[in-house]
Scaffold this motif. Structure first.
Motif, mmCIF file in Angstrom:
data_model
loop_
_atom_site.group_PDB
_atom_site.id
_atom_site.type_symbol
_atom_site.label_atom_id
_atom_site.label_comp_id
_atom_site.label_asym_id
_atom_site.label_seq_id
_atom_site.Cartn_x
_atom_site.Cartn_y
_atom_site.Cartn_z
ATOM 1 N N THR A 113 -8.174 10.293 -4.010
ATOM 2 C CA THR A 113 -6.815 9.794 -4.192
ATOM 3 C C THR A 113 -6.285 9.247 -2.874
ATOM 4 O OG1 THR A 113 -5.876 11.982 -3.704
ATOM 5 C CG2 THR A 113 -6.289 11.460 -6.024
ATOM 6 N N GLY A 114 -5.135 8.605 -2.965
ATOM 7 C CA GLY A 114 -4.446 8.151 -1.765
ATOM 8 C C GLY A 114 -5.269 7.197 -0.922
ATOM 9 N N MET A 115 -5.135 7.351 0.401
ATOM 10 C CA MET A 115 -5.782 6.442 1.327
ATOM 11 C C MET A 115 -7.300 6.533 1.254
ATOM 12 S SD MET A 115 -4.933 4.046 3.432
ATOM 13 C CE MET A 115 -3.250 4.380 3.944
ATOM 14 N N ALA A 116 -7.832 7.739 0.975
ATOM 15 C CA ALA A 116 -9.285 7.886 0.868
ATOM 16 C C ALA A 116 -9.826 7.003 -0.254
ATOM 17 C CB ALA A 116 -9.654 9.346 0.619
ATOM 18 N N ARG A 117 -9.117 6.961 -1.365
ATOM 19 C CA ARG A 117 -9.537 6.113 -2.486
ATOM 20 C C ARG A 117 -9.470 4.637 -2.103
ATOM 21 N NH1 ARG A 117 -10.034 7.321 -7.887
ATOM 22 N NH2 ARG A 117 -9.973 5.552 -9.319
ATOM 23 N N ASN B 82 5.388 -11.684 4.312
ATOM 24 C CA ASN B 82 4.970 -11.319 2.959
ATOM 25 C C ASN B 82 4.402 -9.904 2.903
ATOM 26 O OD1 ASN B 82 5.581 -13.952 2.048
ATOM 27 N ND2 ASN B 82 3.584 -14.688 2.736
ATOM 28 N N PHE B 83 4.484 -9.206 4.023
ATOM 29 C CA PHE B 83 3.869 -7.888 4.143
ATOM 30 C C PHE B 83 4.672 -6.862 3.351
ATOM 31 C CE2 PHE B 83 0.501 -5.972 6.588
ATOM 32 C CZ PHE B 83 0.811 -4.622 6.615
ATOM 33 N N LYS B 84 3.990 -6.111 2.480
ATOM 34 C CA LYS B 84 4.678 -5.063 1.730
ATOM 35 C C LYS B 84 5.176 -3.989 2.692
ATOM 36 C CE LYS B 84 2.796 -5.101 -2.943
ATOM 37 N NZ LYS B 84 2.099 -4.295 -3.973
ATOM 38 N N ASP B 85 6.362 -3.485 2.443
ATOM 39 C CA ASP B 85 6.934 -2.416 3.267
ATOM 40 C C ASP B 85 7.053 -2.846 4.725
ATOM 41 O OD1 ASP B 85 6.503 -0.808 0.881
ATOM 42 O OD2 ASP B 85 4.449 -0.561 1.585
ATOM 43 N N LYS B 86 7.321 -4.133 4.952
ATOM 44 C CA LYS B 86 7.333 -4.661 6.314
ATOM 45 C C LYS B 86 8.280 -3.884 7.218
ATOM 46 C CE LYS B 86 8.906 -8.564 9.064
ATOM 47 N NZ LYS B 86 9.646 -9.843 9.038
ATOM 48 N N MET C 143 0.828 -1.201 0.000
ATOM 49 C CA MET C 143 0.000 0.000 0.000
ATOM 50 C C MET C 143 0.868 1.259 0.000
ATOM 51 S SD MET C 143 -2.916 1.081 2.750
ATOM 52 C CE MET C 143 -3.626 -0.557 2.630
ATOM 53 N N LEU C 144 1.830 1.333 0.927
ATOM 54 C CA LEU C 144 2.717 2.487 0.983
ATOM 55 C C LEU C 144 3.546 2.590 -0.284
ATOM 56 C CD1 LEU C 144 4.089 4.842 2.429
ATOM 57 C CD2 LEU C 144 5.586 3.177 3.549
ATOM 58 N N GLU C 145 4.061 1.457 -0.740
ATOM 59 C CA GLU C 145 4.887 1.464 -1.943
ATOM 60 C C GLU C 145 4.096 1.959 -3.149
ATOM 61 O OE1 GLU C 145 7.901 -1.509 -4.404
ATOM 62 O OE2 GLU C 145 6.789 -2.239 -2.663
ATOM 63 N N GLU C 146 2.828 1.564 -3.246
ATOM 64 C CA GLU C 146 1.989 2.010 -4.357
ATOM 65 C C GLU C 146 1.752 3.517 -4.291
ATOM 66 O OE1 GLU C 146 -1.480 -0.344 -3.992
ATOM 67 O OE2 GLU C 146 -0.522 -2.191 -4.690
ATOM 68 N N LYS D 281 5.776 9.043 -8.298
ATOM 69 C CA LYS D 281 6.934 8.739 -9.148
ATOM 70 C C LYS D 281 8.207 8.541 -8.325
ATOM 71 C CE LYS D 281 4.963 11.173 -13.120
ATOM 72 N NZ LYS D 281 4.342 9.939 -13.607
ATOM 73 N N GLY D 282 8.025 8.036 -7.113
ATOM 74 C CA GLY D 282 9.160 7.720 -6.259
ATOM 75 C C GLY D 282 9.285 6.224 -6.065
ATOM 76 N N SER D 283 10.200 5.811 -5.227
ATOM 77 C CA SER D 283 10.379 4.397 -4.927
ATOM 78 C C SER D 283 10.761 4.246 -3.464
ATOM 79 C CB SER D 283 11.462 3.775 -5.824
ATOM 80 O OG SER D 283 12.696 4.462 -5.664
ATOM 81 N N VAL D 284 10.449 3.073 -2.905
ATOM 82 C CA VAL D 284 10.760 2.783 -1.508
ATOM 83 C C VAL D 284 12.070 2.013 -1.450
ATOM 84 C CG1 VAL D 284 10.031 1.545 0.562
ATOM 85 C CG2 VAL D 284 8.338 2.741 -0.840
#
Length: 209
Positions: free
Chosen positions: A176-180, A82-86, A1-4, A10-13
């Motif tokens: 957008t973002g978390m609201a979406r 398996n958690f994204k951005d663990k 979620m955070l990575e998306e 246009k950034g990256s984690v």
């Protein structure tokens, strides 16, 4: 979620602070020599206006949540590995006094994104607090230990759908973002179909004025 969300900007984690341009934290006292220190809210607000917000000033992009808001919370999930951005999430949880655990019996909170999860009934019978992934992010963002039962997206999804909801095809506009993400969650929760684009096949459109 955070990575998306970061990719939307246009950034990256990355995991190495030394190479980072921005560090996401819930700690308003954190400093870094080369990177700008921002909060989860800064990402959401930047997405909402479709540009990177100014980061000058002292902590102007950081919430100042209560310290140790997750003190005494031991969060269990079968899927931590398996958690994204663990790593980012784990550090954020620990910065607020919480811990992720791999032993069900030692947990106080159990992460289940569906009520069909094998641990859902087990957690209820054990008197543990059941939460969704959204609960973690919202608590870290708001600095408030929300009651997950009071917010539909913070509690695991139901296993069954609302009658006839499967006939609905719903799209979203101007969120957008978390609201979406929350609205998408609720669309799926009711048993309807979400589409990323609006077409004549859609039966409903959720709009933000």
């Amino acid at each position: 979620m955070l990575e998306e969300q970061v990719k939307t900007l246009k950034g990256s984690v990355i995991m190495m602070k030394e190479d980072a341009t921005h560090i996401i934290t819930t700690n308003p006292l954190e400093r870094h020599r080369n990177a700008k220190v921002v909060s989860f809210r800064w990402i959401e607000d930047s997405i909402s206006v479709e540009m990177l917000l100014d980061t000058t000033g002292i902590n102007n992009n950081l919430l100042a949540p209560k310290r140790d808001i997750l003190k005494g919370c031991f969060l269990f999930s079968n899927h931590w590995d398996n958690f994204k951005d663990k790593r980012v999430v784990q550090e954020s949880i620990e910065s607020q006094g919480g811990q992720i655990v791999y032993d069900f019996d030692s947990s106080t909170h159990v992460l289940c994104d569906s009520r069909l999860d094998t641990n859902y009934e087990r957690a209820l019978q054990s008197g543990k607090t059941v939460v969704s992934t959204f609960w973690i992010f919202d608590v870290l963002r708001d600095g408030v230990k929300h009651d997950p039962k009071m917010h539909i997206h913070m509690y695991p999804k139901r296993g069954e759908i609302i009658p006839n909801a499967d006939k609905l095809i719903i799209s979203i506009s101007n969120y957008t973002g978390m609201a979406r993400e929350r609205i998408k969650f609720m669309i799926n929760e009711m048993g309807a179909t979400y589409t990323g684009t609006f077409s004549p096949e859609n039966t409903h459109l959720v709009c933000n004025e």
